[in-house]
Structures are given as structure tokens and as C-alpha cells.
Design a protein around this motif. Structure first.
Motif, short mmCIF file in Angstrom:
data_model
loop_
_atom_site.label_atom_id
_atom_site.label_comp_id
_atom_site.label_asym_id
_atom_site.label_seq_id
_atom_site.Cartn_x
_atom_site.Cartn_y
_atom_site.Cartn_z
N SER A 97 0.85 -1.19 0.00
CA SER A 97 0.00 0.00 0.00
C SER A 97 0.88 1.24 0.00
N GLU A 98 0.61 2.16 -0.90
CA GLU A 98 1.51 3.30 -1.11
C GLU A 98 1.01 4.61 -0.55
N SER A 99 -0.12 4.61 0.13
CA SER A 99 -0.61 5.85 0.72
C SER A 99 -1.52 5.52 1.89
N PRO A 100 -1.63 6.43 2.86
CA PRO A 100 -2.55 6.19 3.99
C PRO A 100 -3.99 5.92 3.56
N PRO A 101 -4.56 6.64 2.57
CA PRO A 101 -5.93 6.32 2.17
C PRO A 101 -6.08 4.88 1.68
N GLU A 102 -5.11 4.39 0.90
CA GLU A 102 -5.18 3.00 0.44
C GLU A 102 -5.19 2.05 1.63
N SER A 103 -4.33 2.32 2.61
CA SER A 103 -4.26 1.46 3.79
C SER A 103 -5.56 1.51 4.57
N LEU A 104 -6.12 2.70 4.75
CA LEU A 104 -7.35 2.85 5.53
C LEU A 104 -8.51 2.09 4.88
N VAL A 105 -8.63 2.20 3.56
CA VAL A 105 -9.72 1.50 2.87
C VAL A 105 -9.51 0.00 2.93
N ARG A 106 -8.28 -0.44 2.73
CA ARG A 106 -7.99 -1.88 2.77
C ARG A 106 -8.32 -2.46 4.14
N VAL A 107 -7.91 -1.78 5.20
CA VAL A 107 -8.17 -2.27 6.56
C VAL A 107 -9.67 -2.24 6.86
N ALA A 108 -10.35 -1.18 6.43
CA ALA A 108 -11.80 -1.09 6.67
C ALA A 108 -12.53 -2.26 6.00
N CYS A 109 -12.07 -2.64 4.81
CA CYS A 109 -12.69 -3.77 4.11
C CYS A 109 -12.49 -5.07 4.90
N VAL A 110 -11.28 -5.31 5.35
CA VAL A 110 -10.99 -6.55 6.09
C VAL A 110 -11.77 -6.58 7.40
N LEU A 111 -11.74 -5.46 8.13
CA LEU A 111 -12.47 -5.42 9.40
C LEU A 111 -13.97 -5.48 9.18
N GLY A 112 -14.43 -5.10 7.99
CA GLY A 112 -15.85 -5.17 7.67
C GLY A 112 -16.28 -6.52 7.15
N GLY A 113 -15.37 -7.48 7.14
CA GLY A 113 -15.71 -8.84 6.75
C GLY A 113 -15.56 -9.15 5.27
N LEU A 114 -14.98 -8.24 4.49
CA LEU A 114 -14.77 -8.50 3.07
C LEU A 114 -13.45 -9.24 2.87
N PRO A 115 -13.30 -9.93 1.73
CA PRO A 115 -12.01 -10.55 1.43
C PRO A 115 -10.94 -9.46 1.31
N ALA A 116 -9.73 -9.78 1.71
CA ALA A 116 -8.64 -8.80 1.64
C ALA A 116 -8.33 -8.49 0.17
N PRO A 117 -8.28 -7.22 -0.20
CA PRO A 117 -7.93 -6.87 -1.58
C PRO A 117 -6.43 -6.96 -1.80
N VAL A 118 -6.03 -6.98 -3.05
CA VAL A 118 -4.61 -6.98 -3.42
C VAL A 118 -4.19 -5.53 -3.67
N PRO A 119 -3.22 -5.01 -2.91
CA PRO A 119 -2.79 -3.63 -3.14
C PRO A 119 -1.90 -3.53 -4.39
#
Length: 284
Positions: free
Chosen positions: A178-200
Motif C-alpha cells: 500500500s503506497e498511501s494512507p488512504p489506500e491502507s485505511l480503505v484496505r483495513v476497513a474492508c478486512v475489518l468489515g468482513g470482506l475478502p482482503a484486496p490486493v494492493p
């Protein structure tokens, strides 16, 4: 930068000029010339003028000194002090009383004391919300400021200590791709929200032809997320982005576009991505 009361008592400035002159109050009692950029680094240096000799910048403030994305101007400066001290700090400073050794603290050469990289990582992971902590750790791993193996070893060494469960959670979620804080925040929100982990930072290739590198992707569902920061408002950049995303859409990828304002409601972002994934899953 200077402590106002010291400058007045030494006759270098009058109190009237201090309050009405070309100065900005960085923290209570600490002033700087109004022309100095107002950023977190300035607030850190102001805190360094006030904090006890045994104290050090810690958490996100130390991470910023080490090169990680800095908090905003209005965000508090984090200072760690040995447990026996009772210094509270002025408004705008968050004091964390804890135990640390001499090896946990370094001096940047200009008299600015801050926690060392590994200790900084631990404190960020233990003290900050999960998404924020992961975004800082992603940046530190990507820059080589810390290594995953060293962090794992530190976690084993400090296993069972207060905060270790939260630290493990952050380490498990960290990804230097992940190359920016927004990318990290969205990725973590997805995982914590029960979605499959995306590929950065996923490279989309169709029939041997490279189409784009996207911020986040779910290749199985052919869904991508693109975050459009401030640089995307540039006229030339907008044209390039629109053309790139048009190529993706034409190749059958569903694109979820996000802006800075979307990050204020990450639950809504996760719901949009969930709906996109569900739509594509019904087509498979």
C-alpha cells in the motif's frame, strides 16, 4: 522558535509585541515566526522545548520524524515519559507514561529526542486506531525503516504485555505494498468489515496487455478501487485517469472511485465495495 516567557524575561521582546507581533502560537507558551510552515514537525519541535529531558517524542509524532506520513497541524503531538514523571504537557500534547530503556530513544542530531523505529512501531500499533496504525506501519515497512522480521521478533519478546494483542492485530494487517494512507485505511476497513482482503497495487493485464496498476483489486470478481487524491484534480491528470479507468471498464472491470471526502464515512465505502463484489459474484 522560542518560549515566549523566556524571551520576555530576557528583554528580547515585549509582551505586547509577543501577542500582537508577527508570531504564531505553536503550543501554549511557544511561538514561531508567522512565515514558518504550520505542520506537525513544527509542533513537535515546540513540544521538544517544553518536555522534560527524560521524555521523547513517541507514537505517530516519532514516526513522522522517521519519515512516515505526518499527522495534521491540529493533531496532538505524542510524547512518552518514564512512568515516575508526572509531566502533563500543554494542550495539543498527548502524554503517554510508560517504561522505556536508553536503547528505545535516539537523538536526531539537532537535539530532538524521539523513540527508535521498533519502539515507535510498537507504540503506534498499541496506541492508535487500527486503520491509522496500519497506515503508518505500511509506510515504515515500505521505506525500510523497520523490517517485518524484527517486528515479529519484538512481538514474541513482548508477548503478554499490555497492548500486545492489538499490536499483533496491526502487524497481521500491515502490507508495504500500500503506497498511501488512504489506500491502507480503505484496505483495513474492508478486512475489518468482513470482506475478502484486496490486493494492493495490482497490475491489471488482459490478453498479455498491461492496462493499469490499480490501488486495490479483487481479481476474482474483477473489481478495483481507485482513490483519487488532490493530484487527481489536475486537468492533465484527470484526462489520464479517465482514459485509464475507461480501459478497465471496457475490459469488464468494475471500478469503484473514491475521493478524500469518502474517507470520512468508511462504513459507506465498505458498503459500496460490498455491493460491487456481490454484483460481480452473481455473474460468476
Amino acid at each position: 522558535m522560542f518560549i515566549g516567557s523566556h524571551a520576555v524575561s530576557e528583554g528580547r521582546i515585549t509582551r505586547r509585541r509577543l501577542t500582537r507581533g508577527p508570531y504564531v502560537r505553536v503550543l501554549h507558551g511557544v511561538y514561531a515566526d508567522v512565515s514558518v510552515p504550520r505542520d506537525h514537525a513544527l509542533r513537535c519541535r515546540a513540544a521538544a522545548l517544553l518536555m522534560p529531558a527524560q521524555a521523547a517524542l513517541g507514537g505517530r509524532s516519532a514516526a513522522a520524524v522517521l519519515g512516515a506520513p505526518a499527522p495534521g497541524w491540529r493533531d496532538p503531538v505524542t510524547v512518552v515519559v518514564p512512568a515516575p514523571l508526572t509531566w502533563r504537557g500543554p494542550g495539543g500534547v498527548r502524554v503517554h507514561r510508560t517504561d522505556f530503556s536508553a536503547g528505545d530513544v535516539v537523538d536526531d542530531g539537532s537535539g530532538l529526542r524521539h523513540t527508535a523505529p521498533l519502539r515507535t512501531t510498537w507504540d503506534v500499533a498499541a496506541l492508535e486506531p487500527t486503520g491509522t496504525a496500519v497506515s503508518v506501519l505500511d509506510a515504515m515497512l515500505r521505506a525500510g525503516t523497520v523490517r517485518a522480521t524484527d517486528l515479529s521478533a519484538l512481538l514474541r519478546e513482548r508477548s503478554g504485555r499490555r497492548g500486545s494483542r492489538q499490536v499483533r492485530r496491526v502487524l497481521d494487517l500491515a502490507d508495504p505494498r500500500s503506497e498511501s494512507p488512504p489506500e491502507s485505511l480503505v484496505r483495513v476497513a474492508c478486512v475489518l468489515g468482513g470482506l475478502p482482503a484486496p490486493v494492493p497495487r495490482y497490475d491489471v493485464v488482459e490478453d498479455g496487455r498491461w492496462l493499469a496498476r490499480v490501488d486495490l483489486a479483487w481479481p476474482g470478481q474483477r473489481v478495483v478501487v481507485e482513490y483519487e487524491g488532490e493530484h487527481h484534480v489536475d486537468g492533465v491528470q484527470i484526462v489520464r485517469d479517465d482514459a485509464r479507468l475507461a480501459r478497465l471498464s471496457a475490459s469488464g472491470w468494475l471500478v469503484v472511485r473514491l475521493a478524500a471526502s469518502d474517507l470520512r464515512a468508511l462504513d459507506d465505502v465498505v458498503a459500496r465495495i460490498r455491493a460491487a463484489l456481490a454484483e460481480r459474484s452473481t455473474r460468476v
